[in-house]
Design a protein around this motif. Structure first.
Motif, mmCIF file in Angstrom:
data_model
loop_
_atom_site.group_PDB
_atom_site.id
_atom_site.type_symbol
_atom_site.label_atom_id
_atom_site.label_comp_id
_atom_site.label_asym_id
_atom_site.label_seq_id
_atom_site.Cartn_x
_atom_site.Cartn_y
_atom_site.Cartn_z
ATOM 1 N N GLN A 98 -4.266 -3.078 -4.874
ATOM 2 C CA GLN A 98 -4.120 -3.746 -6.178
ATOM 3 C C GLN A 98 -2.649 -4.053 -6.482
ATOM 4 O OE1 GLN A 98 -5.712 -0.324 -6.420
ATOM 5 N NE2 GLN A 98 -7.414 -1.413 -5.455
ATOM 6 N N TRP A 99 -1.714 -3.260 -5.893
ATOM 7 C CA TRP A 99 -0.308 -3.404 -6.242
ATOM 8 C C TRP A 99 0.346 -4.475 -5.361
ATOM 9 C CZ3 TRP A 99 2.608 -3.262 -10.067
ATOM 10 C CH2 TRP A 99 3.994 -3.170 -9.978
ATOM 11 N N VAL A 120 2.128 -7.967 2.017
ATOM 12 C CA VAL A 120 3.423 -7.575 1.481
ATOM 13 C C VAL A 120 4.592 -8.213 2.240
ATOM 14 C CG1 VAL A 120 3.542 -5.450 2.853
ATOM 15 C CG2 VAL A 120 4.812 -5.604 0.715
ATOM 16 N N TRP A 121 4.428 -8.448 3.550
ATOM 17 C CA TRP A 121 5.531 -9.049 4.300
ATOM 18 C C TRP A 121 5.714 -10.525 3.967
ATOM 19 C CZ3 TRP A 121 9.836 -7.784 6.484
ATOM 20 C CH2 TRP A 121 10.032 -6.482 6.934
ATOM 21 N N VAL A 122 4.645 -11.256 3.717
ATOM 22 C CA VAL A 122 4.781 -12.649 3.264
ATOM 23 C C VAL A 122 5.492 -12.661 1.914
ATOM 24 C CG1 VAL A 122 3.552 -14.741 2.584
ATOM 25 C CG2 VAL A 122 2.747 -13.406 4.550
ATOM 26 N N ASP A 123 5.051 -11.802 1.033
ATOM 27 C CA ASP A 123 5.659 -11.640 -0.284
ATOM 28 C C ASP A 123 7.155 -11.339 -0.147
ATOM 29 O OD1 ASP A 123 6.566 -10.515 -2.705
ATOM 30 O OD2 ASP A 123 4.892 -9.130 -2.901
ATOM 31 N N LEU A 182 0.815 -1.214 0.000
ATOM 32 C CA LEU A 182 0.000 0.000 0.000
ATOM 33 C C LEU A 182 0.845 1.259 0.000
ATOM 34 C CD1 LEU A 182 -2.977 0.806 0.021
ATOM 35 C CD2 LEU A 182 -2.900 0.793 2.528
ATOM 36 N N LYS A 183 1.974 1.251 0.705
ATOM 37 C CA LYS A 183 2.842 2.432 0.755
ATOM 38 C C LYS A 183 3.313 2.826 -0.637
ATOM 39 C CE LYS A 183 5.913 1.176 3.867
ATOM 40 N NZ LYS A 183 7.115 1.204 4.738
ATOM 41 N N SER A 239 3.025 5.684 -11.978
ATOM 42 C CA SER A 239 2.479 4.355 -11.699
ATOM 43 C C SER A 239 3.410 3.598 -10.761
ATOM 44 C CB SER A 239 2.333 3.563 -12.998
ATOM 45 O OG SER A 239 3.622 3.269 -13.531
ATOM 46 N N PRO A 240 2.913 2.614 -10.004
ATOM 47 C CA PRO A 240 3.797 1.819 -9.134
ATOM 48 C C PRO A 240 4.966 1.173 -9.876
ATOM 49 C CG PRO A 240 1.531 1.463 -8.475
ATOM 50 C CD PRO A 240 1.483 2.277 -9.742
#
Length: 615
Positions: A284-285, A299-302, A118-119, A130-131
């Motif tokens: 979404q990102w 995101v941390w699992v990723d 999200l950040k 864009s991300p």
């Protein structure tokens, strides 16, 4: 350490009944808001834990040729690098270089960028891009900074890469198939900068920029927001006992010791299940949850799976895993020492061998912050203080157990005193043509410096004093001291010992005033040659030991002493072979070319090295 399958069976036994967990409604906070709750989803959503079908493959744990992966955290790509990032990387780099010099076996050093969450989604929107474009720019900055700082990484992982995303999906499947995941409702205080939910005990009341009351993290001061959503949960609570057993059976698993104690303390407290996905409509990102397009993997699992994807998970990771040492900052200790080992156990893998933890850098006593305008730019620092100068400062002054303070004047003082004056001055004086006109590695005289059993009884036995014997004994013990400090993740202490010996060598040289000796007197010439021989031997040891920290300067020093590349390893490092009655391969050798001052003194910076890079 028990095999992960045994740990997993223990976790299964410790798991609470899903029905009991889902039964009671969440209690309320004053004002009516419900307390953060692990779940209150229906029992039909839950799947019982079950035993893994096969034990994992393990990398060789011992032996001279054992493999080892050293890793930095992958750095979050929502802003440019600062010296905290560089410090993590330099610690890992120094350990990697030291191990390579020991000839300890195949090794890798991995780093990279964490590009989901999200950040980053919000930072990209704020920057009008864009991300993917933001991540491309920021990842490039990190790659440049680490390369510029001579970090010898072998792998640079980006979580946006297909190989990594494939590994994350497989890892998720292993968690799901083992019954470690369930779907339930979750609500609580969510901190976007930290990408995690925080319990009430870690929050405090504050006022935002508009003066409105809000809640913020006690540790970081970041604002939190009440969030409620349906997502996937990881049965972290089932792993409390296996995690405790892992740590108690492996007291060196987390270093330094205060951080080991901190994690044990956390494991004595309530360990709630962990939310491991976010609603796709909000985030979404990121990587979608396999077979559920409404959810995005947390995101941390990723990010944590990067340590597996870099060694070929799920096919070839067994060649390296679990022979892995993670270097991490204390702010992400819980993710690496609690969540990550539990996730690994759930996926049928052993926890990493070691987690090496360091503290933070402050600036003039204040935490680095964009709002305070005191974020230190590593590019500017390297430009001002040189690559080796800044590497040396961070590794010499950084103490993993406690926060360290940065200010420009300290860099200049430390580097000038220890590299330019003490080390560089010693090389310059001992190789000057006025002292050593033949420009050779001169001979050692046993009659001037005879071997003794007790250096306190040296009277009448030669030219060397008791103080000289004490000094060479210190240098002789230095390689083992340095190796032990590197092994104990105390690189700053290794450098402390080296500096002390450098100063002792300067005192030895000054005490005997070789420039005053009469070359025409054969006895005086023997003593002069011995003084220079001892000094050059000391410099050769220091240059060899300093290679992991200041590689360019150490290379220049060793080249000046005509030490060949194949003679620079730690496993074959000797000192004063002639004193011990053995031949010295360097004796009589022509010195290398004089390339001038070893390390130029630094000028005091007129401007603070504040970060100015724009995204």
């Amino acid at each position: 350490t028990p095999e992960p399958s045994a740990m997993w069976l223990g976790a299964c036994a410790a798991a609470r009944s899903p029905l009991a967990a889902a039964a009671a409604p969440p209690p309320a906070l004053p004002g009516g808001s419900p307390l953060p709750r692990r779940l209150y989803g229906g029992a039909a959503m839950l799947r019982p834990l079950r035993r893994l079908s096969r034990p994992p493959r393990r990398a060789a744990a011992t032996g001279p040729g054992r493999r080892l992966l050293l890793s930095t955290p992958i750095f979050y790509a929502n802003g440019p690098p600062h010296i905290g990032h560089l410090y993590s990387a330099l610690l890992a780099d120094a350990l990697h270089r030291h191990r390579r010099l020991r000839g300890a076996g195949p090794g890798r050093l991995s780093t990279g960028t964490d590009e989901h969450g999200l950040k980053i989604q919000q930072a990209a929107a704020a920057a009008g891009t864009s991300p993917p474009e933001l991540c491309e720019r920021v990842s490039s900055l990190f790659h440049q900074a680490l390369t510029h700082a001579a970090v010898s990484f072998t792998d640079f992982t980006r979580t946006s890469e297909p190989r990594h995303q494939r590994a994350v999906r497989y890892f998720w499947g292993a968690l799901r198939d083992g019954g470690a995941l369930y779907k339930g409702s979750y609500e609580g205080w969510y901190c976007t900068p930290e990408e995690c939910f925080l319990p009430e005990s870690q929050l405090t009341e504050h006022r935002d920029a508009q003066g409105r009351p809000c809640k913020v993290s006690l540790e970081t001061g970041h604002q939190v927001h009440w969030t409620k959503e349906e997502n996937y949960m990881f049965r972290l609570s089932a792993f409390q006992d296996p995690l405790r057993k892992w740590l108690r059976d492996n007291p060196q698993a987390i270093s330094p010791h205060p951080f080991y104690q901190r994690v044990l303390h956390w494991l004595e407290e309530d360990l709630p299940d962990l939310s491991v996905s976010r609603e796709r409509s909000r985030l979404q990102w990121g990587i979608p949850v396999p077979s559920d397009s409404t959810q995005t993997i947390y995101v941390w699992v990723d990010a944590l799976v990067n340590y597996l994807s870099v060694v070929g998970y799920p096919e070839t990771h067994g060649e390296w895993w679990p022979a892995v040492h993670h270097v991490v900052g204390k702010d992400i200790l819980k993710f690496h020492a609690v969540y990550w080992p539990a996730l690994l156990m759930a996926a049928g893998l052993a926890p990493p061998e070691r987690i090496l933890v360091h503290s933070h850098w402050t600036v003039h006593g204040q935490k680095m912050s964009k709002s305070l305008g005191n974020v230190i730019d590593p590019f500017a620092c390297i430009g001002q203080y040189t690559v080796d100068g800044f590497r040396y400062f961070l590794l010499r002054q950084g103490v993993p157990e406690r926060d360290c303070d940065y200010y420009d004047e300290k860099v200049v003082k430390v580097v000038n005193s220890e590299l330019a004056d003490a080390l560089g001055g010693l090389l310059n004086r001992s190789t000057a043509l006025s002292i050593n006109p033949s420009n050779t590695y001169p001979c050692f005289s046993e009659s001037c410096f005879p071997k003794v059993l007790d250096y306190r009884e040296t009277k009448g036995m030669g030219r060397a004093s008791a103080e000289d014997y004490e000094f060479v004994a210190s240098v002789a013990s230095l390689p083992l001291q340095v190796a032990n400090y590197f092994e104990g993740f105390q690189i700053y202490k290794a450098l402390e010992c080296i500096v002390l010996c450098v100063r002792q060598t300067n005192s030895f040289f000054q005490r005997h005033r070789p420039w005053k000796l009469n070359r025409k007197d054969p006895a005086e010439q023997l003593w002069l040659d011995t003084i220079i021989h001892v000094t050059l031997e000391c410099l050769r040891v220091y240059g060899t030991l300093l290679q992991p920290v200041i590689p360019h300067t150490a290379d220049r020093l060793l080249s000046r002493l005509a030490v060949e590349p194949e003679e620079r390893g730690l496993s074959s490092l000797t000192f004063l072979a002639r004193y011990n009655g053995k031949s010295c391969p360097f004796e009589g050798r022509q010195l290398g070319p004089d390339t001038g001052i070893l390390f130029h003194r630094l000028e005091k910076s007129r401007q603070p090295q504040i970060e100015t890079k724009k995204l």
